[in-house]
Design a protein around this motif. Structure first.
Motif, PDB file in Angstrom:
ATOM      1  N   SER A  19       0.827  -1.211   0.000  1.00 50.76           N
ATOM      2  CA  SER A  19       0.000   0.000   0.000  1.00 50.76           C
ATOM      3  C   SER A  19       0.857   1.256   0.000  1.00 50.76           C
ATOM      4  N   ALA A  20       1.962   1.234   0.734  1.00 47.94           N
ATOM      5  CA  ALA A  20       2.870   2.384   0.748  1.00 47.94           C
ATOM      6  C   ALA A  20       3.491   2.602  -0.622  1.00 47.94           C
ATOM      7  N   SER A  21       3.800   1.525  -1.302  1.00 44.84           N
ATOM      8  CA  SER A  21       4.367   1.641  -2.642  1.00 44.84           C
ATOM      9  C   SER A  21       3.365   2.261  -3.616  1.00 44.84           C
ATOM     10  N   ILE A  22       2.140   1.819  -3.567  1.00 47.09           N
ATOM     11  CA  ILE A  22       1.110   2.372  -4.450  1.00 47.09           C
ATOM     12  C   ILE A  22       0.804   3.819  -4.075  1.00 47.09           C
ATOM     13  N   LEU A  23       0.812   4.135  -2.775  1.00 50.64           N
ATOM     14  CA  LEU A  23       0.589   5.513  -2.341  1.00 50.64           C
ATOM     15  C   LEU A  23       1.678   6.436  -2.885  1.00 50.64           C
ATOM     16  N   LEU A  24       2.920   6.011  -2.820  1.00 53.04           N
ATOM     17  CA  LEU A  24       4.002   6.823  -3.374  1.00 53.04           C
ATOM     18  C   LEU A  24       3.862   6.976  -4.885  1.00 53.04           C
ATOM     19  N   GLN A  25       3.392   5.929  -5.534  1.00 52.60           N
ATOM     20  CA  GLN A  25       3.166   5.996  -6.982  1.00 52.60           C
ATOM     21  C   GLN A  25       2.138   7.084  -7.305  1.00 52.60           C
ATOM     22  N   ILE A  26       1.056   7.124  -6.543  1.00 45.02           N
ATOM     23  CA  ILE A  26       0.010   8.124  -6.772  1.00 45.02           C
ATOM     24  C   ILE A  26       0.502   9.515  -6.384  1.00 45.02           C
ATOM     25  N   LEU A  27       1.281   9.603  -5.298  1.00 44.17           N
ATOM     26  CA  LEU A  27       1.811  10.900  -4.884  1.00 44.17           C
ATOM     27  C   LEU A  27       2.779  11.476  -5.909  1.00 44.17           C
ATOM     28  N   ALA A  28       3.548  10.622  -6.562  1.00 49.03           N
ATOM     29  CA  ALA A  28       4.456  11.104  -7.603  1.00 49.03           C
ATOM     30  C   ALA A  28       3.679  11.769  -8.730  1.00 49.03           C
ATOM     31  N   CYS A  29       2.475  11.312  -8.945  1.00 50.53           N
ATOM     32  CA  CYS A  29       1.629  11.925  -9.980  1.00 50.53           C
ATOM     33  C   CYS A  29       0.901  13.155  -9.448  1.00 50.53           C
ATOM     34  N   MET A  38       2.389   7.408 -13.774  1.00 50.65           N
ATOM     35  CA  MET A  38       1.513   6.251 -13.584  1.00 50.65           C
ATOM     36  C   MET A  38       1.774   5.166 -14.640  1.00 50.65           C
ATOM     37  N   LEU A  39       2.497   5.535 -15.688  1.00 49.29           N
ATOM     38  CA  LEU A  39       2.863   4.558 -16.708  1.00 49.29           C
ATOM     39  C   LEU A  39       3.722   3.442 -16.122  1.00 49.29           C
ATOM     40  N   SER A  40       4.532   3.767 -15.143  1.00 53.54           N
ATOM     41  CA  SER A  40       5.362   2.721 -14.538  1.00 53.54           C
ATOM     42  C   SER A  40       4.544   1.803 -13.629  1.00 53.54           C
ATOM     43  N   MET A 103      10.536  11.499 -10.385  1.00 55.17           N
ATOM     44  CA  MET A 103      11.362  10.337 -10.716  1.00 55.17           C
ATOM     45  C   MET A 103      11.921   9.700  -9.448  1.00 55.17           C
ATOM     46  N   LEU A 104      12.366  10.517  -8.502  1.00 55.80           N
ATOM     47  CA  LEU A 104      12.918   9.971  -7.259  1.00 55.80           C
ATOM     48  C   LEU A 104      11.841   9.294  -6.419  1.00 55.80           C
ATOM     49  N   ILE A 105      10.646   9.861  -6.408  1.00 61.21           N
ATOM     50  CA  ILE A 105       9.536   9.209  -5.699  1.00 61.21           C
ATOM     51  C   ILE A 105       9.199   7.874  -6.362  1.00 61.21           C
ATOM     52  N   GLU A 106       9.262   7.831  -7.680  1.00 59.96           N
ATOM     53  CA  GLU A 106       9.020   6.579  -8.402  1.00 59.96           C
ATOM     54  C   GLU A 106      10.058   5.522  -8.033  1.00 59.96           C
ATOM     55  N   PHE A 107      11.320   5.935  -7.931  1.00 57.87           N
ATOM     56  CA  PHE A 107      12.374   4.992  -7.552  1.00 57.87           C
ATOM     57  C   PHE A 107      12.160   4.460  -6.143  1.00 57.87           C
ATOM     58  N   PHE A 108      11.787   5.338  -5.220  1.00 58.07           N
ATOM     59  CA  PHE A 108      11.540   4.900  -3.852  1.00 58.07           C
ATOM     60  C   PHE A 108      10.324   3.976  -3.797  1.00 58.07           C
ATOM     61  N   SER A 109       9.313   4.263  -4.597  1.00 55.76           N
ATOM     62  CA  SER A 109       8.143   3.394  -4.676  1.00 55.76           C
ATOM     63  C   SER A 109       8.535   2.011  -5.208  1.00 55.76           C
ATOM     64  N   PHE A 110       9.390   1.993  -6.213  1.00 59.84           N
ATOM     65  CA  PHE A 110       9.850   0.711  -6.762  1.00 59.84           C
ATOM     66  C   PHE A 110      10.689  -0.045  -5.741  1.00 59.84           C
ATOM     67  N   PHE A 111      11.516   0.673  -4.976  1.00 53.65           N
ATOM     68  CA  PHE A 111      12.333   0.026  -3.948  1.00 53.65           C
ATOM     69  C   PHE A 111      11.448  -0.646  -2.896  1.00 53.65           C
ATOM     70  N   ILE A 112      10.402   0.029  -2.467  1.00 51.61           N
ATOM     71  CA  ILE A 112       9.484  -0.564  -1.493  1.00 51.61           C
ATOM     72  C   ILE A 112       8.756  -1.757  -2.103  1.00 51.61           C
ATOM     73  N   PHE A 113       8.385  -1.655  -3.378  1.00 48.80           N
ATOM     74  CA  PHE A 113       7.719  -2.758  -4.055  1.00 48.80           C
ATOM     75  C   PHE A 113       8.633  -3.981  -4.137  1.00 48.80           C
ATOM     76  N   VAL A 114       9.905  -3.765  -4.465  1.00 51.01           N
ATOM     77  CA  VAL A 114      10.858  -4.881  -4.543  1.00 51.01           C
ATOM     78  C   VAL A 114      11.067  -5.494  -3.168  1.00 51.01           C
ATOM     79  N   CYS A 115      11.154  -4.673  -2.140  1.00 53.42           N
ATOM     80  CA  CYS A 115      11.285  -5.201  -0.780  1.00 53.42           C
ATOM     81  C   CYS A 115      10.065  -6.027  -0.396  1.00 53.42           C
ATOM     82  N   THR A 116       8.895  -5.602  -0.829  1.00 55.80           N
ATOM     83  CA  THR A 116       7.678  -6.367  -0.569  1.00 55.80           C
ATOM     84  C   THR A 116       7.732  -7.726  -1.243  1.00 55.80           C
TER      85      THR A 116
END
Length: 129
Positions: A19-29, A38-40, A103-116
């Motif tokens: 959920s945190a990863s998706i929240l960061l994804q939406i916040l980046a937008c 949101m394309l990523s 872009m940096l928020i997207e990277f952090f979102s991806f990092f949390i997603f990978v950790c998940t």
């Protein structure tokens, strides 16, 4: 009883991380009023698909060395979609469609997603899970 508490705690933690990863994804937008990042999120859907289709829904196929053509294809597609998750924000930033902050928020979102995903893989390796 302890086993049920432990498994529900792990499941709740994984749900919170996702959920945190998706929240960061939406916040980046939303923060930058630009919905190109949101394309990523499309890649978040594509990353587990080879595992579901070719790996039998288990993450075990990622760690085995011997496999057939389908297992190798699943590993390749998983890797390609993972690289795409990183490449899409970089390409969008290079084309000046998104800002550096997005872009940096997207990277952090991806990092949390990978950790998940890694935590889920570790939890699914346990026999008690």
């Amino acid at each position: 009883m302890l086993f049920l508490f432990l498994s529900s705690t792990v499941l709740a933690g994984l749900a919170f991380m996702f959920s945190a990863s998706i929240l960061l994804q939406i916040l980046a937008c939303a923060l930058y009023n630009n919905w190109w990042p949101m394309l990523s999120a499309l890649m978040y859907v594509l990353v587990p698909m080879p595992c579901l289709f070719f790996g039998g829904g288990s993450t075990q196929f990622l760690i085995i060395r011997d496999g057939g053509g389908w297992v190798d294809a699943a590993k390749f597609l998983t890797g390609a979609s993972s690289v795409g998750s990183i490449a899409i924000p970089i390409i969008l930033r290079h084309a000046d469609l998104i800002g550096t902050g997005a872009m940096l928020i997207e990277f952090f979102s991806f990092f949390i997603f990978v950790c998940t995903v890694l935590c889920f893989h570790r939890a699914s390796l346990d026999d008690e899970w």
